[in-house]
Write a protein that holds these residues in place. Structure first.
Motif, short mmCIF file in Angstrom:
data_model
loop_
_atom_site.label_atom_id
_atom_site.label_comp_id
_atom_site.label_asym_id
_atom_site.label_seq_id
_atom_site.Cartn_x
_atom_site.Cartn_y
_atom_site.Cartn_z
N SER A 1 0.70 -1.28 -0.16
CA SER A 1 0.12 -0.11 -0.23
C SER A 1 0.95 1.33 0.18
CB SER A 1 -1.00 0.20 1.24
OG SER A 1 -0.07 -0.01 2.44
N ILE A 2 2.03 1.22 0.38
CA ILE A 2 2.95 2.40 0.56
C ILE A 2 3.00 3.35 -0.57
CG2 ILE A 2 5.12 3.27 1.03
CD1 ILE A 2 5.52 0.94 3.21
N GLU A 3 3.19 2.66 -1.72
CA GLU A 3 3.50 3.32 -3.08
C GLU A 3 2.11 4.10 -3.44
OE1 GLU A 3 6.15 1.96 -6.10
OE2 GLU A 3 6.54 0.38 -4.62
N ILE A 4 0.82 3.52 -2.93
CA ILE A 4 -0.45 4.50 -3.13
C ILE A 4 -0.72 5.22 -2.03
CG2 ILE A 4 -2.90 4.13 -3.60
CD1 ILE A 4 -2.07 1.28 -4.60
N VAL A 5 -0.77 5.02 -0.74
CA VAL A 5 -1.28 5.77 0.26
C VAL A 5 -0.52 6.80 0.53
CG1 VAL A 5 -1.88 5.91 2.80
CG2 VAL A 5 -2.38 3.72 1.41
N THR A 6 1.03 6.66 0.51
CA THR A 6 1.96 7.88 0.75
C THR A 6 1.80 8.91 -0.19
OG1 THR A 6 3.53 6.18 1.87
CG2 THR A 6 4.30 8.24 1.11
N ALA B 1 -3.16 19.99 -14.23
CA ALA B 1 -3.01 20.40 -15.83
C ALA B 1 -1.66 19.50 -16.57
CB ALA B 1 -2.77 22.06 -16.17
N SER B 2 -0.96 18.90 -15.93
CA SER B 2 0.15 18.22 -16.45
C SER B 2 -0.18 16.99 -16.95
CB SER B 2 1.30 18.06 -15.45
OG SER B 2 0.76 17.13 -14.28
N LEU B 3 -1.58 16.71 -16.52
CA LEU B 3 -2.16 15.31 -16.66
C LEU B 3 -3.15 15.69 -18.24
CD1 LEU B 3 -3.30 13.95 -13.56
CD2 LEU B 3 -1.56 13.10 -14.70
N SER B 4 -2.98 14.63 -19.12
CA SER B 4 -4.01 14.85 -20.24
C SER B 4 -5.21 14.82 -19.77
CB SER B 4 -3.47 13.85 -21.31
OG SER B 4 -3.97 12.70 -20.81
N PRO B 5 -6.44 15.25 -20.86
CA PRO B 5 -7.80 15.27 -20.35
C PRO B 5 -7.94 13.62 -20.05
CG PRO B 5 -7.54 16.70 -21.83
CD PRO B 5 -6.17 16.29 -21.66
N ALA B 6 -7.43 12.80 -20.87
CA ALA B 6 -7.88 11.23 -20.95
C ALA B 6 -7.32 10.74 -19.67
CB ALA B 6 -7.15 10.54 -22.07
N ALA B 7 -6.00 11.12 -19.29
CA ALA B 7 -5.15 11.00 -18.09
C ALA B 7 -6.04 11.18 -16.87
CB ALA B 7 -3.89 11.38 -17.83
N ARG B 8 -6.73 12.47 -16.81
CA ARG B 8 -7.30 13.04 -15.89
C ARG B 8 -8.76 12.11 -15.65
NH1 ARG B 8 -5.73 18.04 -17.82
NH2 ARG B 8 -7.75 18.32 -18.65
N SER B 9 -9.16 11.64 -16.65
CA SER B 9 -10.68 11.10 -16.48
C SER B 9 -10.54 9.46 -15.98
CB SER B 9 -11.14 10.97 -18.00
OG SER B 9 -12.39 10.14 -17.99
N GLN B 10 -9.22 8.88 -16.51
CA GLN B 10 -8.89 7.60 -16.14
C GLN B 10 -8.37 7.59 -14.63
OE1 GLN B 10 -5.33 5.96 -17.84
NE2 GLN B 10 -5.71 4.13 -17.03
N LEU B 11 -7.84 8.67 -14.12
CA LEU B 11 -7.41 8.88 -12.65
C LEU B 11 -8.59 8.93 -11.98
CD1 LEU B 11 -5.11 8.94 -10.55
CD2 LEU B 11 -4.92 11.21 -11.02
N ALA B 12 -9.61 9.87 -12.30
CA ALA B 12 -10.71 10.26 -11.43
C ALA B 12 -11.38 9.05 -11.36
CB ALA B 12 -11.35 11.39 -12.33
N GLY B 13 -11.52 8.21 -12.28
CA GLY B 13 -12.60 6.88 -12.21
C GLY B 13 -11.61 5.82 -11.24
N GLN B 14 -10.43 5.65 -11.25
CA GLN B 14 -9.71 4.85 -10.35
C GLN B 14 -9.64 5.51 -9.25
OE1 GLN B 14 -5.82 5.25 -12.62
NE2 GLN B 14 -6.31 3.07 -13.23
N LEU B 15 -9.54 6.74 -8.98
CA LEU B 15 -9.53 7.27 -7.20
C LEU B 15 -11.22 6.88 -6.81
CD1 LEU B 15 -7.58 10.59 -7.70
CD2 LEU B 15 -7.04 8.39 -6.56
#
Length: 178
Positions: free
Chosen positions: A33-38, A149-163
């Motif tokens: 978990s460290i590489e996610i939680v930290t 803003a350093s994340l592309s729109p697609a990366a932001r969308s993917q990250l938002a879903g994963q989070l």
């Protein structure tokens, strides 16, 4: 301003290095978990500190803006019961009561008994509160958009879903006894 929670300042050590150190020092210790939680703790600290600075410059504290924003997002007539405010802000009834009292004292909200004769209290956004939200929300959201803003729109969308997926699962597990 240092608040010491969860970290006074982000550590320069990458989470992977922290995980490796624990594995070296305590073989068998679960470190997955460290590489996610930290990084999440560090990001939360950075985002919170940055938001506090933006809000301080705008002359409003985070708790007050949270209260006013929830009322604004509720739509016209911009009012909710204190119970609903507590549910939507994820803070206790006591904390809502304190927030409402401060905002009322500043002329940002009014409160009244519910018309149905119950003991419920209804909080309404005033013109001054509405103006403050309108003036502040763009500053906060523009700054936060700059931060991601350093994340592309697609990366932001993917990250938002994963989070959201992680949040949903952690919320289920965190309610169970450990």
């Amino acid at each position: 301003m240092a608040d010491n929670y969860p970290l006074d300042a982000p550590s320069p050590y990458p989470a992977a290095e922290i995980a490796r150190a624990w594995q070296r020092e305590r073989p068998g210790t679960p470190t997955d978990s460290i590489e996610i939680v930290t990084p999440l703790w560090r990001l939360a600290k950075l985002f919170a500190d940055d938001r506090r600075r933006v809000l301080a410059d705008a002359g409003v504290d985070p708790a007050t803006l949270d209260l006013l924003s929830v009322l604004r997002r509720a739509g016209s007539p911009y009012e909710l019961s204190t119970r609903e405010l507590s549910r939507r802000t994820l803070v206790t009834a006591g904390a809502i009561s304190q927030r409402v009292a401060r905002a009322e004292e500043s002329g940002l909200v009014t409160r009244r008994s519910a018309a149905d004769g119950s003991r419920a209290v209804v909080v309404t956004l005033t013109k001054a509160g509405h103006d403050l939200v309108e003036r502040t929300v763009d500053q906060v959201l523009t700054r936060e958009a700059d931060l991601v803003a350093s994340l592309s729109p697609a990366a932001r969308s993917q990250l938002a879903g994963q989070l959201q997926e992680l949040l949903d699962e952690v919320a289920k597990v965190a309610r169970k006894p450990s």
